[in-house]
Scaffold this active site. Structure first.
Site, PDB file in Angstrom:
ATOM      1  N   SER A   1     -56.964 -23.380  32.169  1.00  0.00           N
ATOM      2  CA  SER A   1     -56.831 -23.840  33.551  1.00  0.00           C
ATOM      3  C   SER A   1     -55.417 -23.744  34.097  1.00  0.00           C
ATOM      4  O   SER A   1     -55.211 -23.991  35.289  1.00  0.00           O
ATOM      5  CB  SER A   1     -57.316 -25.292  33.669  1.00  0.00           C
ATOM      6  OG  SER A   1     -58.712 -25.362  33.459  1.00  0.00           O
TER       7      SER A   1
ATOM      8  N   GLU B   1       0.801  -1.222   0.000  1.00  0.00           N
ATOM      9  CA  GLU B   1       0.000   0.000   0.000  1.00  0.00           C
ATOM     10  C   GLU B   1       0.840   1.281   0.000  1.00  0.00           C
ATOM     11  O   GLU B   1       0.452   2.271  -0.620  1.00  0.00           O
ATOM     12  CB  GLU B   1      -0.954   0.004   1.204  1.00  0.00           C
ATOM     13  CG  GLU B   1      -2.099  -0.979   1.108  1.00  0.00           C
ATOM     14  CD  GLU B   1      -3.085  -0.622  -0.007  1.00  0.00           C
ATOM     15  OE1 GLU B   1      -3.217   0.570  -0.339  1.00  0.00           O
ATOM     16  OE2 GLU B   1      -3.706  -1.537  -0.558  1.00  0.00           O
TER      17      GLU B   1
END
Length: 916
Positions: A375, A99
């Site tokens: 229930s 780079e």
């Protein structure tokens, strides 16, 4: 002359040239000034530089219940950062080589690199090649856009020079390696190392560093997963440059180059997937934290430690989404469940639904539904509060009789349509009778019921109505809420709010503990006694399909019903909208809902098999969680076991018949007598009955616990099953007889429904005597009772000769006449037997009862008469034929007034479909 003309021409040319130069200079000057002004304006408009500019926002990381890293929260971008000293030198060298080879030499701009880029742009077009240094790339990634323009390049150059003045080269390189994008959602060198190799930075090899260094130029083009050949070619280019610039030796170059891309990345890509349903709860809890805003969830670099149990979650997904464990009726059938640790409230797994694809629109049926729980609410709104606030025992006696809601004409019914007389609280819950639940709710009161529910995480707004006791809530609940409430029963009454996050650690080391503080929701006595009753539900009641062999399991079923309007709209004759099961072991709780998202002609639970699915899901999921640490529930010191003689309503003694004994749980300090607070007359009757006259009268309570009059009859009279059945049903038919029954009160105590409902013992007295009638040699012992019985029967038949005509069904007129003749012989036998036993002490009481019927009212006299009837039937075939006639005269009596097992088994099958 000519000379003058030539001189004049030269003068004009010079003047023109001078003017051209001046104009050019002026143009150049103006352009320069304008350009300078433009450049100046660009510089002035450039973003400012400060330390926060380059601080990288990291993705947050999730960990499971063991602390193992699972996934990152990144909105598609995996962001992690590090410090330069943690980046190996060979990794730094790889990026510098490819780079910016003169990175440590220039001041932010590389003249040679810029010159090469200008030449390339002239020949190949503007933007064909960049001359950016690492510093310029840091500026572009942190402060500017990726737009290719002169303006952006001017600002980039200026800011690069400024960055170089403010930061060191290592700091700039650190910014770069933390910012650069590597493809596949990985931002920064840390994320890239994990995404491509599953490694930390310290573990990276030279060839791996070279591959990563080559990616930023074209992340998608060089993607080693998608384009391994291009990726390998780019890696080798980086290796060559590293060798050429002296960063690696020839040997290192050859060795690194020889490794194939496939060998480098094979099997390293993370495939860890986490349940979307579980992640719903993670996001919800994070968003509720004051210390965290929405952006920090993804970019705050948080370490989030969750309760996620990967093994449990994977098993839940298999149970819900395959036919390996359960056969589902269709693809539309849905289920939702939550698995919770009782001791901590940690949510280990979430079953959000069936057939749901990740990332697509879906519903979370474990957390985001509001359905009536049926229930399953009874332990929370009725029986739990009754123990907590009223100190009720599991033996608390409640009369199951016809009733309506307060200030309403609406009749409350049980699911089998029958009433069962006086039953214990344990039996009422085990069989899921509705009337006892409502009566218990009335005794507790809506305020205390609401308080109890709130203590276990179920906050119900507004007043609680009596219908809430049966699960008919204004706003429903989710499996998550129900599981949290039931977990408190399994944790000695301690409630832990269900949660999925243990703690959150911030990048600066700050830590927030997310585990809620336990709350004492109820006493340990209440939790244990409810648990013990719920074990009865699973072992012998409506929840048997959820039982796990060898494991202590407590739980409750729940079923809701359609209203008449919905039934008519969709022509539903036999079906339900929701079926639940909530249960727990000593360690874990699972709550399951099953049903359909929207009701339609086809979308409802139709068959008995489909009603079983909730219990089967529970069993499959809970079985996976059972291990050596799963133990039985431990009785606390605050609970006392009391053995009760049900015939007397007192503690059992050595002389109590074993068939009369039951063991129930009491809050320490309470008594057996307290269990009769709602039916005090029943206790008075039991205590007033002479024990020696009715040796087995205690069967009443045993029958209530077994919920099976007919069953006990059949078990106790196996040698003569037909006779026993005829006698039992014959007695039942008497209740509908007219005038004869009214006139002879002592002999016909069952003539009214009221007496049957108030005294459950009446049919049970028949049972007591049937075992005595079995041996042939018992004739002498029962002679007094037989004689009295025969006399009574004779009177009955004489006084009510048209009796068969008064019933709805009788065999024939001939049978009635035959019966009259038989009664004549009965009267003769009666007189002889009375003479034989005239001296026995019991005779005095019998005669007294005969001569003074007004002194012996109600059920005491009735029980004696029934006992005598049963014994007489063993001796006299004529009495047997009489009972046969009575049985056939009223075959529907057993359906209308019964507490028999036959009726209850039908009811149990409705709730507990085809369980056996």
């Amino acid at each position: 002359m000519e000379k003058k003309r030539a001189t004049k021409k030269r003068s004009k040319k010079q003047s023109f040239l001078m003017r051209a130069i001046i104009i050019f200079l002026l143009f150049f000057l103006v352009t320069g000034v304008v350009g300078s002004i433009h450049v100046y304006s660009l510089v002035q408009s450039a973003p400012s530089i400060d330390d926060d500019t380059f601080i990288y926002s990291n993705s947050s990381t999730l960990y499971d219940h063991t602390g193992e890293e699972m996934v990152t929260l990144d909105n598609g971008e995996d962001r992690q950062s590090t410090q330069i000293e943690h980046i190996p030198q060979h990794v730094r060298d790889a990026f510098i080589a490819i780079e910016d080879t003169r990175f440590y030499e220039h001041s932010g701009l590389d003249a040679k690199r810029i010159g090469g880029a200008i030449l390339s742009n002239i020949t190949d077009g503007f933007g064909s090649e960049g001359g950016s240094t690492i510093t310029q790339q840091v500026v572009k990634n942190s402060l500017l856009t990726s737009e290719k323009s002169i303006e952006r390049k001017v600002q980039e150059a200026y800011l690069a020079l400024e960055v170089e003045k403010k930061y060191t080269k290592d700091e700039i390189l650190e910014f770069y390696l933390n910012k650069i994008y590597f493809g596949n959602g990985a931002h920064g060198i840390v994320s890239a190392a994990d995404a491509y190799f599953g490694k930390t930075l310290e573990e990276l090899t030279i060839e791996e560093a070279a591959l990563l260094a080559g990616l930023p130029q074209r992340p998608s083009g060089y993607d080693p997963f998608q384009h391994p050949e291009l990726g390998e070619e780019r890696r080798n280019t980086v290796l060559f440059v590293m060798k050429d610039q002296g960063f690696i030796t020839d040997e290192e170059y050859e060795e690194a180059k020889s490794v194939s891309i496939e060998d480098m990345i094979e099997g390293n890509r993370s495939n860890y997937e986490i349940s979307d349903a579980f992640m719903d709860l993670v996001y919800k809890e994070l968003e509720s934290m004051e210390e965290i805003d929405a952006s920090m969830i993804y970019n705050g670099g948080l370490e989030i430690y969750t309760t996620y149990d990967k093994t449990a979650q994977e098993h839940v997904e298999k149970v819900l989404n395959s036919d390996e464990y359960i056969s589902y009726p269709d693809e539309r059938f849905q289920a939702g469940l939550t698995l919770i640790d009782n001791q901590t409230g940690e949510i280990k797994a979430v079953g959000g639904g069936r057939n749901q694809e990740s990332g697509k629109s879906r519903s979370n049926y474990a957390t985001n539904i509001q359905r009536s729980p049926g229930s399953t609410i009874k332990p929370i709104l009725s029986y739990g509060p009754a123990i907590e606030y009223l100190n009720w025992s599991t033996y608390q006696q409640i009369e199951d009789e016809e009733m309506t809601y307060t200030d309403s004409d609406q009749v409350i019914t049980n699911y089998n349509g029958n009433y069962h007389g006086i039953v214990s609280m344990r039996e009422a819950l085990t069989r899921s009778w509705n009337i006892p639940a409502v009566k218990t709710f009335q005794e507790v009161g809506s305020e205390r019921a609401s308080e109890f529910a709130s203590n276990v995480g179920l906050s119900m707004e507004g007043p609680l109505y009596e219908s809430y006791a049966l699960g008919s809530l204004k706003e429903g609940i989710s499996p998550l809420e129900l599981a949290g409430a039931y977990a408190a029963f399994g944790n000695e009454g301690m409630y832990n709010e269900p949660h999925v996050i243990k703690k959150v650690v911030f990048p600066d080391g700050k830590e927030i503990n997310m585990q809620p503080e336990p709350v004492q929701a109820m006493s340990d006595a209440t939790s244990y006694m409810v648990t013990d009753m719920l074990q009865s539900v699973v072992e012998e009641g409506t929840g048997r399909l959820a039982n796990i062999e060898g494991v202590a399991v407590a739980g409750k079923t729940g079923t809701t019903n359609f209203n008449e309007e919905t039934k008519q709209k969709y022509t539903i004759s036999d079906g339900v909208p929701d079926v639940w099961f909530a249960g727990y072991t000593s360690n874990y709780t699972v709550a399951v809902w099953t049903g359909y998202p929207q009701v339609s002609d086809e979308n409802y639970i139709k068959t008995d098999e489909d009603k079983q699915i909730a219990r089967l899901i529970f069993k499959e999921v809970m079985t996976e969680m059972v291990d050596e640490e799963t133990h039985d529930f431990v009785k606390p010191d605050s609970v006392e076991e009391i053995t009760i003689d049900t015939s007397t309503g007192e503690r059992a003694t050595g002389s109590s018949d074993k068939d009369d004994i039951v063991t129930e749980l009491f809050v320490s300090g309470t008594t057996v007598e307290d269990a009769y607070s709602l039916v005090e007359e029943e206790l008075e009757k039991k205590q007033s009955e002479p024990k020696d006259e009715v040796p087995e009268s205690n069967d009443s309570n045993q029958i209530e616990d077994d919920n099976s009059v007919d069953q006990d009859v059949e078990e106790n009279s196996e040698p003569e099953p037909e006779q026993s059945e005829r006698n039992e049903e014959g007695e039942g038919s008497e209740s509908d007889q007219p005038e004869g029954n009214v006139e002879d009160e002592e002999a016909k105590p069952e003539q009214t429904e009221e007496s049957e409902n108030l005294e459950e013992a009446e049919p049970e007295q028949t049972e007591e005597n049937k075992p005595e009638a079995e041996p042939e040699g018992s004739k002498e012992e029962n002679s007094v009772g037989e004689a009295e019985q025969e006399k009574t029967e004779g009177n009955e038949e004489i006084e009510s000769e048209p009796k068969p005509e008064a019933t709805e069904e009788n065999e024939t007129e001939t049978e009635s006449e035959k019966q009259t003749e038989e009664n004549e012989s009965v009267k003769e036998a009666e007189q002889e037997q009375l003479n034989e036993v005239e001296a026995e002490p019991e005779q005095t009481e019998v005669n007294q009862a005969e001569s003074e019927p007004e002194q012996t009212e109600g059920n005491e006299s009735a029980n004696k008469t029934e006992q005598e009837q049963t014994n007489s039937e063993v001796e006299s075939n004529s009495a047997e034929e009489k009972n046969t006639t009575e049985e056939e005269a009223d075959p529907e009596q057993d359906d209308t007034n019964t507490s028999s097992t036959t009726g209850e088994e039908e009811a149990l099958n409705q709730e507990d479909t085809n369980e056996d």
